[in-house]
Write a protein that holds these residues in place. Structure first.
Motif, short mmCIF file in Angstrom:
data_model
loop_
_atom_site.label_atom_id
_atom_site.label_comp_id
_atom_site.label_asym_id
_atom_site.label_seq_id
_atom_site.Cartn_x
_atom_site.Cartn_y
_atom_site.Cartn_z
N GLN A 161 10.20 -6.58 -26.81
CA GLN A 161 9.15 -7.10 -25.94
C GLN A 161 7.99 -6.12 -25.86
O GLN A 161 6.82 -6.52 -26.01
N ASN A 162 8.30 -4.85 -25.67
CA ASN A 162 7.24 -3.85 -25.57
C ASN A 162 6.53 -3.67 -26.91
O ASN A 162 5.31 -3.45 -26.95
N ALA A 163 7.27 -3.77 -28.01
CA ALA A 163 6.67 -3.63 -29.35
C ALA A 163 5.61 -4.71 -29.58
O ALA A 163 4.49 -4.42 -30.03
N ALA A 164 5.96 -5.96 -29.26
CA ALA A 164 5.01 -7.06 -29.44
C ALA A 164 3.85 -6.95 -28.46
O ALA A 164 2.68 -7.18 -28.82
N HIS A 165 4.15 -6.58 -27.24
CA HIS A 165 3.11 -6.42 -26.22
C HIS A 165 2.05 -5.41 -26.69
O HIS A 165 0.84 -5.67 -26.61
N ASP A 166 2.49 -4.26 -27.17
CA ASP A 166 1.56 -3.20 -27.57
C ASP A 166 0.71 -3.63 -28.76
O ASP A 166 -0.48 -3.31 -28.84
N ALA A 167 1.31 -4.36 -29.71
CA ALA A 167 0.55 -4.81 -30.88
C ALA A 167 -0.52 -5.82 -30.48
O ALA A 167 -1.69 -5.72 -30.90
N VAL A 168 -0.15 -6.78 -29.65
CA VAL A 168 -1.11 -7.81 -29.22
C VAL A 168 -2.17 -7.20 -28.31
O VAL A 168 -3.37 -7.53 -28.41
N GLU A 169 -1.76 -6.28 -27.45
CA GLU A 169 -2.72 -5.60 -26.58
C GLU A 169 -3.76 -4.85 -27.39
O GLU A 169 -4.96 -4.84 -27.05
N TYR A 170 -3.33 -4.24 -28.49
CA TYR A 170 -4.26 -3.51 -29.35
C TYR A 170 -5.31 -4.46 -29.95
O TYR A 170 -6.50 -4.14 -30.01
N LEU A 171 -4.86 -5.64 -30.35
CA LEU A 171 -5.81 -6.63 -30.88
C LEU A 171 -6.76 -7.11 -29.78
O LEU A 171 -7.98 -7.27 -30.03
N LEU A 172 -6.24 -7.32 -28.58
CA LEU A 172 -7.10 -7.73 -27.46
C LEU A 172 -8.13 -6.66 -27.13
O LEU A 172 -9.30 -6.96 -26.85
N PHE A 189 17.55 -14.09 -30.31
CA PHE A 189 17.24 -13.18 -29.19
C PHE A 189 16.02 -12.32 -29.48
O PHE A 189 15.11 -12.21 -28.64
N THR A 190 15.97 -11.70 -30.66
CA THR A 190 14.86 -10.82 -31.02
C THR A 190 13.53 -11.56 -30.99
O THR A 190 12.53 -11.04 -30.49
N ALA A 191 13.52 -12.75 -31.55
CA ALA A 191 12.29 -13.54 -31.60
C ALA A 191 11.82 -13.90 -30.19
O ALA A 191 10.61 -13.85 -29.90
N ARG A 192 12.76 -14.25 -29.33
CA ARG A 192 12.38 -14.60 -27.95
C ARG A 192 11.78 -13.40 -27.23
O ARG A 192 10.81 -13.53 -26.47
N GLU A 193 12.35 -12.20 -27.46
CA GLU A 193 11.82 -11.00 -26.83
C GLU A 193 10.40 -10.69 -27.32
O GLU A 193 9.53 -10.29 -26.53
N ARG A 194 10.15 -10.89 -28.59
CA ARG A 194 8.81 -10.62 -29.13
C ARG A 194 7.79 -11.64 -28.62
O ARG A 194 6.63 -11.30 -28.37
N MET A 195 8.24 -12.87 -28.43
CA MET A 195 7.35 -13.87 -27.84
C MET A 195 7.01 -13.52 -26.40
O MET A 195 5.87 -13.71 -25.96
N LYS A 196 7.97 -12.96 -25.67
CA LYS A 196 7.69 -12.53 -24.29
C LYS A 196 6.59 -11.48 -24.27
O LYS A 196 5.71 -11.48 -23.39
N GLY A 197 6.63 -10.57 -25.23
CA GLY A 197 5.60 -9.53 -25.32
C GLY A 197 4.23 -10.11 -25.61
O GLY A 197 3.21 -9.66 -25.07
N TYR A 198 4.19 -11.11 -26.49
CA TYR A 198 2.94 -11.81 -26.83
C TYR A 198 2.34 -12.46 -25.59
O TYR A 198 1.15 -12.30 -25.29
N TYR A 199 3.17 -13.17 -24.84
CA TYR A 199 2.70 -13.84 -23.62
C TYR A 199 2.28 -12.82 -22.56
O TYR A 199 1.27 -13.01 -21.88
N LYS A 200 3.05 -11.77 -22.42
CA LYS A 200 2.76 -10.77 -21.39
C LYS A 200 1.40 -10.12 -21.62
O LYS A 200 0.61 -9.93 -20.68
#
Length: 337
Positions: A161-172, A189-200
């Motif tokens: 979740q944090n990995a995806a969040h940081d990547a998307v935040e960097y683009l934002l 499970f992994t995919a759902r966690e990465r989607m949570k990071g994207y949404y967050k």
């Protein structure tokens, strides 16, 4: 005729109990250990692992069941895990189930018949039914990258979740507002966690998520190609894409090349894993890198603690990823970061 433990006893003058203790890892006096090892060398004695396994109910083997052997993430974890297990006298039997639940169940059944001491699994079947019988025998099961609800076994994960969040935040932060994501299957499970990071990341920025910018692939190069074709067709205003798996990252780069879309001039890209591929791209890709060697070492440590240390409590280890900067992200309408 092959030498036996009785021959070693005769040569050393020691009792069979002492010699048996040596072969089974028990405490033996140093002077007796030296005598036994000298006799082993002189007599060319070879341990009958099958017979010893029948006596001790331990085969010194670990079963490994993974979705795809040619997956870089899987192979790097196995390499890190095997080094440690080998140093402790354990061999591995690796089964590739080709992301097929039936083949995964057959692999676990095969390993159970081989009487492996433990199983390491990156599960395809999210119900965990393929592991229930083995786990019920009290033998250790360690899951990689995923958790299974209702199966209280050990797992080694990354903070997806944090990995995806940081990547998307960097683009934002670089001014992108229409950010596509190529994620894994919805039930993983992994995919759902990465989607949570994207949404967050979008929620924190106060930007609504458009469903048309989300594509669920199947962790193959082909699905990465299809993902980019679909996302570009649906979203003419998309300026960046985050791809959450190595194979799909390769496919996404191929898809962009075939569409004639330049990186990062027309599309900023953040990929996942495999630094060598990222370096081979022109420009070099910015990627989220998972600590595969560390995952392998943690898996080995946990299973050895159960087998040799008598540990009974289960644990979940969550490791951190790292974002490695390349030249594949630009400010929206601006210059390289």
């Amino acid at each position: 005729m092959a030498a036996t433990m009785k021959d070693i006893a005769k040569r050393t003058g020691l009792g069979l109990a002492t010699i048996s203790s040596y072969f089974n890892g028990g405490n033996v006096r140093e002077k007796n250990r030296i005598k036994i090892e000298e006799a082993i060398e002189e007599l060319h004695y070879e341990v009958n692992e099958v017979a010893r396994g029948l006596k001790t109910n331990a085969t010194k083997t670990i079963g490994v069941v993974i979705p795809e052997l040619n997956n870089v993430f899987c192979s790097e974890i196995i390499a890190g895990m095997e080094d440690i297990l080998r140093s402790h006298g354990y061999a591995t039997i690796i089964c590739d189930c080709r992301t097929d639940r039936i083949l995964e169940k057959e692999a676990v059944d095969f390993l159970t018949r081989k009487r492996v001491d433990g199983i390491v699994n990156m599960p395809v079947d999210i119900t965990g039914s393929h592991l229930t019988e083995f786990w019920g025998k009290g033998k250790p099961v360690v899951l990689i990258d995923r958790k299974i609800q209702g199966l209280e076994c050990d797992s080694v994960l990354v903070d997806n979740q944090n990995a995806a969040h940081d990547a998307v935040e960097y683009l934002l932060q670089n001014g992108h507002r229409n950010i596509g994501i190529v994620c894994g299957p919805r039930d993983v499970f992994t995919a759902r966690e990465r989607m949570k990071g994207y949404y967050k990341a979008h929620e924190e920025a106060g930007i609504p998520v458009r469903e048309s910018l989300i594509y669920h692939g199947d962790y193959t190069i082909q699905s990465g190609v299809r993902a980019l074709e679909t996302l570009v067709d649906r979203n003419k205003d998309m300026t960046a894409v985050f791809v959450t798996n190595y194979e799909m990252t390769m496919g996404a780069v191929i898809g962009l090349n075939e569409l004639g879309i330049s990186i990062p001039g027309q599309m900023s890209v953040i990929g996942f894993d495999n630094l060598q591929f990222a370096r081979a791209c022109s420009p070099k890709l910015t990627i989220v890198s998972q600590p595969t060697q560390e995952i392998g070492r943690e898996v080995a440590r946990i299973i050895l603690e159960h087998l040799e240390g008598g540990e009974t409590a289960t644990t979940t280890e969550k490791l951190q990823t790292e974002m490695i900067m390349g030249k594949s992200v630009v400010k929206c309408g601006g210059t390289y970061e």
